[in-house]
Design a protein around this motif. Structure first.
Motif, PDB file in Angstrom:
ATOM      1  N   GLY A  70       0.812  -1.207   0.000  1.00  0.00           N
ATOM      2  CA  GLY A  70       0.000   0.000   0.000  1.00  0.00           C
ATOM      3  C   GLY A  70       0.847   1.260   0.000  1.00  0.00           C
ATOM      4  N   LEU A  71       1.923   1.261   0.799  1.00  0.00           N
ATOM      5  CA  LEU A  71       2.818   2.414   0.832  1.00  0.00           C
ATOM      6  C   LEU A  71       3.464   2.651  -0.524  1.00  0.00           C
ATOM      7  CD1 LEU A  71       4.502   4.594   2.281  1.00  0.00           C
ATOM      8  CD2 LEU A  71       6.135   2.782   2.892  1.00  0.00           C
ATOM      9  N   HIS A  72       3.910   1.560  -1.160  1.00  0.00           N
ATOM     10  CA  HIS A  72       4.634   1.741  -2.417  1.00  0.00           C
ATOM     11  C   HIS A  72       3.715   2.255  -3.531  1.00  0.00           C
ATOM     12  CE1 HIS A  72       8.037   1.405  -5.022  1.00  0.00           C
ATOM     13  NE2 HIS A  72       7.362   0.655  -5.881  1.00  0.00           N
ATOM     14  N   LEU A  73       2.474   1.878  -3.513  1.00  0.00           N
ATOM     15  CA  LEU A  73       1.555   2.421  -4.514  1.00  0.00           C
ATOM     16  C   LEU A  73       1.411   3.935  -4.350  1.00  0.00           C
ATOM     17  CD1 LEU A  73      -1.249  -0.292  -4.721  1.00  0.00           C
ATOM     18  CD2 LEU A  73       0.647   0.120  -6.290  1.00  0.00           C
ATOM     19  N   LEU A  74       1.411   4.421  -3.119  1.00  0.00           N
ATOM     20  CA  LEU A  74       1.362   5.874  -2.897  1.00  0.00           C
ATOM     21  C   LEU A  74       2.633   6.543  -3.421  1.00  0.00           C
ATOM     22  CD1 LEU A  74      -0.166   6.071   0.707  1.00  0.00           C
ATOM     23  CD2 LEU A  74      -1.283   6.616  -1.476  1.00  0.00           C
ATOM     24  N   VAL A  75       3.782   5.900  -3.171  1.00  0.00           N
ATOM     25  CA  VAL A  75       5.050   6.442  -3.675  1.00  0.00           C
ATOM     26  C   VAL A  75       5.033   6.517  -5.197  1.00  0.00           C
ATOM     27  CG1 VAL A  75       7.533   5.965  -3.878  1.00  0.00           C
ATOM     28  CG2 VAL A  75       6.376   5.714  -1.670  1.00  0.00           C
ATOM     29  N   LEU A  76       4.477   5.501  -5.863  1.00  0.00           N
ATOM     30  CA  LEU A  76       4.422   5.491  -7.321  1.00  0.00           C
ATOM     31  C   LEU A  76       3.500   6.574  -7.872  1.00  0.00           C
ATOM     32  CD1 LEU A  76       4.346   1.662  -8.098  1.00  0.00           C
ATOM     33  CD2 LEU A  76       6.135   3.268  -8.752  1.00  0.00           C
ATOM     34  N   LEU A  77       2.498   6.963  -7.117  1.00  0.00           N
ATOM     35  CA  LEU A  77       1.564   7.980  -7.592  1.00  0.00           C
ATOM     36  C   LEU A  77       2.158   9.390  -7.530  1.00  0.00           C
ATOM     37  CD1 LEU A  77      -1.782   6.704  -6.008  1.00  0.00           C
ATOM     38  CD2 LEU A  77      -1.169   6.697  -8.437  1.00  0.00           C
ATOM     39  N   LEU A  78       3.088   9.646  -6.619  1.00  0.00           N
ATOM     40  CA  LEU A  78       3.621  10.995  -6.433  1.00  0.00           C
ATOM     41  C   LEU A  78       4.282  11.575  -7.693  1.00  0.00           C
ATOM     42  CD1 LEU A  78       5.095  10.820  -2.814  1.00  0.00           C
ATOM     43  CD2 LEU A  78       3.062  12.044  -3.583  1.00  0.00           C
ATOM     44  N   PRO A 114      10.636  10.779  -9.853  1.00  0.00           N
ATOM     45  CA  PRO A 114      10.265   9.601 -10.659  1.00  0.00           C
ATOM     46  C   PRO A 114      11.349   8.529 -10.675  1.00  0.00           C
ATOM     47  CG  PRO A 114      10.636  11.518 -12.066  1.00  0.00           C
ATOM     48  CD  PRO A 114      10.607  12.013 -10.666  1.00  0.00           C
ATOM     49  N   PHE A 115      12.629   8.934 -10.675  1.00  0.00           N
ATOM     50  CA  PHE A 115      13.687   7.935 -10.696  1.00  0.00           C
ATOM     51  C   PHE A 115      13.695   7.132  -9.402  1.00  0.00           C
ATOM     52  CE2 PHE A 115      17.905   6.112 -10.673  1.00  0.00           C
ATOM     53  CZ  PHE A 115      18.113   5.802 -12.003  1.00  0.00           C
ATOM     54  N   PHE A 116      13.487   7.801  -8.266  1.00  0.00           N
ATOM     55  CA  PHE A 116      13.433   7.092  -6.992  1.00  0.00           C
ATOM     56  C   PHE A 116      12.296   6.075  -6.981  1.00  0.00           C
ATOM     57  CE2 PHE A 116      11.431   6.695  -2.819  1.00  0.00           C
ATOM     58  CZ  PHE A 116      12.480   6.193  -2.064  1.00  0.00           C
ATOM     59  N   ALA A 117      11.127   6.493  -7.432  1.00  0.00           N
ATOM     60  CA  ALA A 117       9.971   5.595  -7.406  1.00  0.00           C
ATOM     61  C   ALA A 117      10.200   4.368  -8.280  1.00  0.00           C
ATOM     62  CB  ALA A 117       8.718   6.351  -7.858  1.00  0.00           C
ATOM     63  N   VAL A 118      10.749   4.574  -9.468  1.00  0.00           N
ATOM     64  CA  VAL A 118      10.971   3.445 -10.376  1.00  0.00           C
ATOM     65  C   VAL A 118      12.114   2.574  -9.875  1.00  0.00           C
ATOM     66  CG1 VAL A 118      11.505   2.767 -12.744  1.00  0.00           C
ATOM     67  CG2 VAL A 118      10.078   4.761 -12.330  1.00  0.00           C
ATOM     68  N   SER A 119      13.173   3.184  -9.328  1.00  0.00           N
ATOM     69  CA  SER A 119      14.324   2.400  -8.872  1.00  0.00           C
ATOM     70  C   SER A 119      13.959   1.479  -7.718  1.00  0.00           C
ATOM     71  CB  SER A 119      15.458   3.336  -8.444  1.00  0.00           C
ATOM     72  OG  SER A 119      15.112   4.058  -7.280  1.00  0.00           O
ATOM     73  N   ALA A 120      13.020   1.901  -6.871  1.00  0.00           N
ATOM     74  CA  ALA A 120      12.621   1.068  -5.739  1.00  0.00           C
ATOM     75  C   ALA A 120      11.678  -0.053  -6.148  1.00  0.00           C
ATOM     76  CB  ALA A 120      11.958   1.934  -4.670  1.00  0.00           C
ATOM     77  N   THR A 121      11.101   0.040  -7.337  1.00  0.00           N
ATOM     78  CA  THR A 121      10.054  -0.909  -7.725  1.00  0.00           C
ATOM     79  C   THR A 121      10.589  -2.327  -7.925  1.00  0.00           C
ATOM     80  OG1 THR A 121       8.703   0.834  -8.703  1.00  0.00           O
ATOM     81  CG2 THR A 121       8.316  -1.411  -9.484  1.00  0.00           C
ATOM     82  N   SER A 122      11.758  -2.465  -8.542  1.00  0.00           N
ATOM     83  CA  SER A 122      12.269  -3.811  -8.810  1.00  0.00           C
ATOM     84  C   SER A 122      12.553  -4.588  -7.525  1.00  0.00           C
ATOM     85  CB  SER A 122      13.524  -3.733  -9.681  1.00  0.00           C
ATOM     86  OG  SER A 122      14.075  -5.020  -9.878  1.00  0.00           O
ATOM     87  N   PRO A 123      13.331  -4.062  -6.555  1.00  0.00           N
ATOM     88  CA  PRO A 123      13.546  -4.848  -5.337  1.00  0.00           C
ATOM     89  C   PRO A 123      12.260  -5.049  -4.538  1.00  0.00           C
ATOM     90  CG  PRO A 123      14.448  -2.643  -5.080  1.00  0.00           C
ATOM     91  CD  PRO A 123      14.106  -2.809  -6.524  1.00  0.00           C
ATOM     92  N   VAL A 124      11.371  -4.073  -4.554  1.00  0.00           N
ATOM     93  CA  VAL A 124      10.106  -4.209  -3.833  1.00  0.00           C
ATOM     94  C   VAL A 124       9.277  -5.348  -4.418  1.00  0.00           C
ATOM     95  CG1 VAL A 124       7.853  -3.110  -3.533  1.00  0.00           C
ATOM     96  CG2 VAL A 124       9.935  -1.890  -2.879  1.00  0.00           C
ATOM     97  N   LEU A 125       9.170  -5.403  -5.743  1.00  0.00           N
ATOM     98  CA  LEU A 125       8.356  -6.450  -6.371  1.00  0.00           C
ATOM     99  C   LEU A 125       8.976  -7.823  -6.186  1.00  0.00           C
ATOM    100  CD1 LEU A 125       6.724  -4.083  -7.557  1.00  0.00           C
ATOM    101  CD2 LEU A 125       6.599  -5.375  -9.694  1.00  0.00           C
ATOM    102  N   GLN A 126      10.310  -7.898  -6.205  1.00  0.00           N
ATOM    103  CA  GLN A 126      10.944  -9.186  -5.953  1.00  0.00           C
ATOM    104  C   GLN A 126      10.665  -9.662  -4.522  1.00  0.00           C
ATOM    105  OE1 GLN A 126      15.078  -9.580  -7.572  1.00  0.00           O
ATOM    106  NE2 GLN A 126      14.686  -7.549  -8.422  1.00  0.00           N
ATOM    107  N   ALA A 127      10.664  -8.716  -3.580  1.00  0.00           N
ATOM    108  CA  ALA A 127      10.345  -9.079  -2.198  1.00  0.00           C
ATOM    109  C   ALA A 127       8.872  -9.482  -2.066  1.00  0.00           C
ATOM    110  CB  ALA A 127      10.664  -7.905  -1.274  1.00  0.00           C
TER     111      ALA A 127
END
Length: 741
Positions: A70-78, A114-127
């Motif tokens: 839920g937190l990461h979806l908010l980060v992606l929306l910013l 935007p770079f921060f949000a996208v860069s965090a997405t790969s390790p988050v999704l793997q977790a």
């Protein structure tokens, strides 16, 4: 579910590595097209990647997978609030201080969120995937291979497709739409995670069913220790440093363009794909055995300072980098921990990436006056692969580990100095250095001995003067390394930038005021100035690119010459009369304006200059933004009625004549070219070099003596060559592998 997560990670990684060359292309015109723009940007991206991985690790640890989703979806929306990506208005680089802090701040403001949000997405999704309880895969590191595959394909697509067919503005808008698609895909992954019944435990709650497959290495069961984490950092730092060193070499001596930036980064990512994939095509031990075979040819190239032919030299650098990255990343893959520690593992890899990048792009230019970080890291490579304990032990062998490399270095120095004093050139010294590198190969089984042997060879190479002669002074800046040398015959002082000659002055008192090299009296520009005085003499002259200042000696006391220069090192060298005295002794009134010429010329009054000479290069690399249709229109606005434009397009690797012909056609200008490619040996001894110049004017009669000179031809331009603009330029068609003499 595996397909959904794999596709989402693939898309995110593609967006992550499309934005890098996209924004670097936007920022290049602000900083003279310097290769340091890309390296500084890479350090910023690595730092933000580290922040993204730290966010992924800490939030998964504190919140667990379900709440973290839920937190990461908010980060992606910013980032949707700041898209599309564009240069913020009002940002002007500093003229007299290092532009690195300014560039880092610009990157943070324009693409940081935007770079921060996208860069965090790969390790988050793997977790998330590891926490989902998926029954067919317990090793989420395979998704890391998918992530790097997406990154690599996106990088290759940029110069081959995106840059060639899409304007920068269009690229930015398409990236924003694709980012919206990523948000929807990530929301689908979060929904799948919530439906899977994942627990707060995160990655520890991986698949445990009877059909679960574990593909992790034996090291996955080992405890995490400080030394193990430190080794991860080192193994990640070395390829990161090498990537930027190879990039600096390519972009300094050829062109500061995404095509050449992207190749080392694509290789870097490809090695991650290979080593973290489900199947190893080549065993890791094979790459370890190939490492000395790859290292020694590159050491020979660096010691001999060879830069031709490109078709051989560039692959030598890239192949060595590929093997080195396969070894380092293969060691990381062999030592990857249990998926419970996945986000921490990626975090330490990101730390290593930042350290390696910061060392090469930020620290080395401050500490070293030459590009020493490249050979230093190369010499470190033999110490990194895992070896049997016997390779490090044995007191008598440890003594030889020091004595034998030292002897090799002393022997190499003695042979190089002896051959140079005997008047022998590269044709004799090259084979001798090659023999020494073959002797070094015998040290391979002893890591310390081999590493010190490489270091001794590279150090011995520093005494080789080559065609540049004796080094008098060297200074390194954001824009590269500038060196002043005394020619081998002792007759001239030469200004070198990278591997390219940028100015020369005779030490003979009678010839101190003679412009040499590209500006020789019998060359295209010299002939123009010899016949330029007439009823309307050109009293105001602008020169973009200071060099040694030798062009000023074509001026008269009644003229006003303004030089535009971006590199403070070049200014200090040109005004230091120990090396060059043109600016002090030549007759016109001389003014020097620091900063990028596109920005500083724009502030000059319109219709000011009777002549504008464009001669700005970093090594052999032309700043692309100075040879676009938009740039030429700016020059025309500053050109007085009857004025002329001169472009020095002498280049070993790029064919620029058709491009400038297309620009002149689009701007409605007349254009002529003079290719002075034949220089006799006697003239070369007197300081003349080959040169190629393009002249442009509004009317044919404005060309003056050039109009009827048979040496000046119509510029060759194909009808299908589009003029370069600030929004569209591709150097693929202009590149030539067989270098111009």
């Amino acid at each position: 579910m595996l397909i959904l997560f794999g596709v989402t990670i693939f898309v995110g990684a593609s967006l992550l590595f499309l934005v890098q060359p996209l924004f670097a292309r936007m920022a290049l015109p602000l900083l003279g097209g310097a290769p340091g723009v890309w390296n500084t940007a890479m350090v910023f991206y690595q730092a933000v990647l580290l922040a993204g991985y730290a966010y992924a690790h800490l939030t998964m640890r504190w919140l667990g997978a379900r709440r973290q989703a839920g937190l990461h979806l908010l980060v992606l929306l910013l980032p949707l609030l700041v898209l599309p990506i564009a240069l913020p208005p009002g940002w002007t680089p500093p003229g007299h201080t290092s532009p690195i802090p300014w560039l880092l701040a610009l990157l943070a403001v324009a693409v940081g969120l935007p770079f921060f949000a996208v860069s965090a997405t790969s390790p988050v999704l793997q977790a998330w995937f590891a926490a989902s309880g998926h029954r067919t895969l317990r090793d989420p590191y395979v998704l890391y291979a998918a992530s790097n595959l997406g990154s690599m394909l996106a990088l290759l697509a940029y110069p081959l497709l995106v840059e060639r067919f899409l304007r920068l503005e269009t690229q930015s808008h398409l990236w924003a739409w694709a980012y919206g698609g990523l948000v929807l895909l990530a929301a689908s992954c979060a929904f799948a995670l919530w439906r899977s019944g994942a627990t707060r435990g995160g990655p520890a709650a991986g698949a445990t069913g009877p059909d679960a497959v574990s593909t992790g290495p034996p090291a996955a069961a080992l405890p995490l220790t400080a030394s193990r984490r430190a080794r991860w950092v080192l193994l990640a730092a070395v390829p990161s440093s090498l990537m930027l060193s190879v990039t600096t070499y390519l972009s300094t001596d050829i062109a500061a363009i995404p095509l050449l930036w992207i190749v080392p980064l694509a290789i870097y990512l490809l090695t991650f794909v290979f080593v973290f994939g489900r199947r190893r095509l080549v065993p890791h031990r094979v790459w370890v055995e190939l490492l000395p075979v790859a290292l020694l040819p590159l050491v020979l190239v660096l010691v001999a300072r060879a830069n031709e032919p490109l078709a051989l030299i560039i692959p030598t650098h890239l192949v060595t980098f590929f093997v080195a990255a396969m070894v380092c990343h293969g060691e990381l893959a062999q030592d990857r921990p249990d998926p419970r520690h996945l986000t921490e593992f990626y975090l330490w890899l990101a730390v290593g990436g930042v350290i390696g990048g910061a060392f090469t792009a930020l620290l080395a230019p401050l500490v070293f006056t030459n590009v020493l970080e490249y050979p230093l890291v190369l010499a470190l490579l033999p110490l990194l692969p895992s070896r049997p304990a016997s390779a490090w032990q044995g007191r008598s062998r440890q003594v030889l580990d020091l004595v034998l490399p030292l002897g090799l270095g002393v022997l190499t120095v003695g042979l190089i100095v002896g051959l140079e004093r005997a008047g022998k050139g590269p044709e004799a010294i090259g084979p001798v250095v090659g023999l020494m590198t073959l002797l070094c190969l015998a040290f391979w089984r002893r890591p310390v001995r081999f590493a010190l042997g490489l270091a001794m060879l590279l150090l011995a190479g520093s005494v080789y003067r080559g065609e540049e002669g004796q080094l008098l002074f060297a200074e390194r800046s954001f824009f590269g390394v500038s060196r002043v040398t005394r020619s081998p015959g002792g007759d001239y002082h030469m200004l070198m930038h990278g591997t390219t000659l940028h100015g020369m002055q005779s030490l003979a008192p009678a010839r101190r005021h003679e412009p040499l090299t590209y500006y020789y009296a019998s060359g295209p520009l010299g002939q123009f100035f010899a016949g330029a005085e007439g009823p309307t003499p050109r009293r105001t002259v602008a020169v973009v690119g200071l060099g040694a200042g030798s062009l000023a000696c074509y001026g008269t006391p009644a003229q006003r010459w303004t030089f535009y220069e971006i590199d403070p090192s070049v200014l200090r060298i040109a005004t230091d009369t120990r090396f060059f005295s043109f600016l002090r002794d030549c007759p016109p009134k001389i003014f020097i304006i620091m900063g990028d010429a596109r920005l500083t010329l724009a502030r000059a009054p319109d219709a000011t200059y009777d002549l504008i000479v464009l001669d700005a290069y970093s090594s052999d690399s032309p700043p692309l933004h100075l040879i676009t249709l938009d740039a030429v229109r700016l020059y025309l606005s500053k050109l007085a009625p009857g004025g002329m434009l001169f472009f020095n397009i002498s280049n070993r690797h790029l064919v620029l004549e058709p491009v400038l012909a297309a620009i002149a056609r689009a701007a409605g200008l007349v254009v002529r070219v003079h290719d002075d490619a034949r220089v006799e040996d006697a003239q070369r001894l007197m300081g003349k070099t080959e040169s190629q110049w393009v002249a442009m004017a509004r009317r044919a009669e404005d060309l003056g003596p050039i109009q009827h000179d048979p040496l000046w031809k119509d510029a060759a331009g194909a009808a299908d060559v589009a003029p370069w603009t600030d929004n569209f330029a591709s150097l693929l068609a202009a590149f030539r592998w067989q270098a111009r003499p």
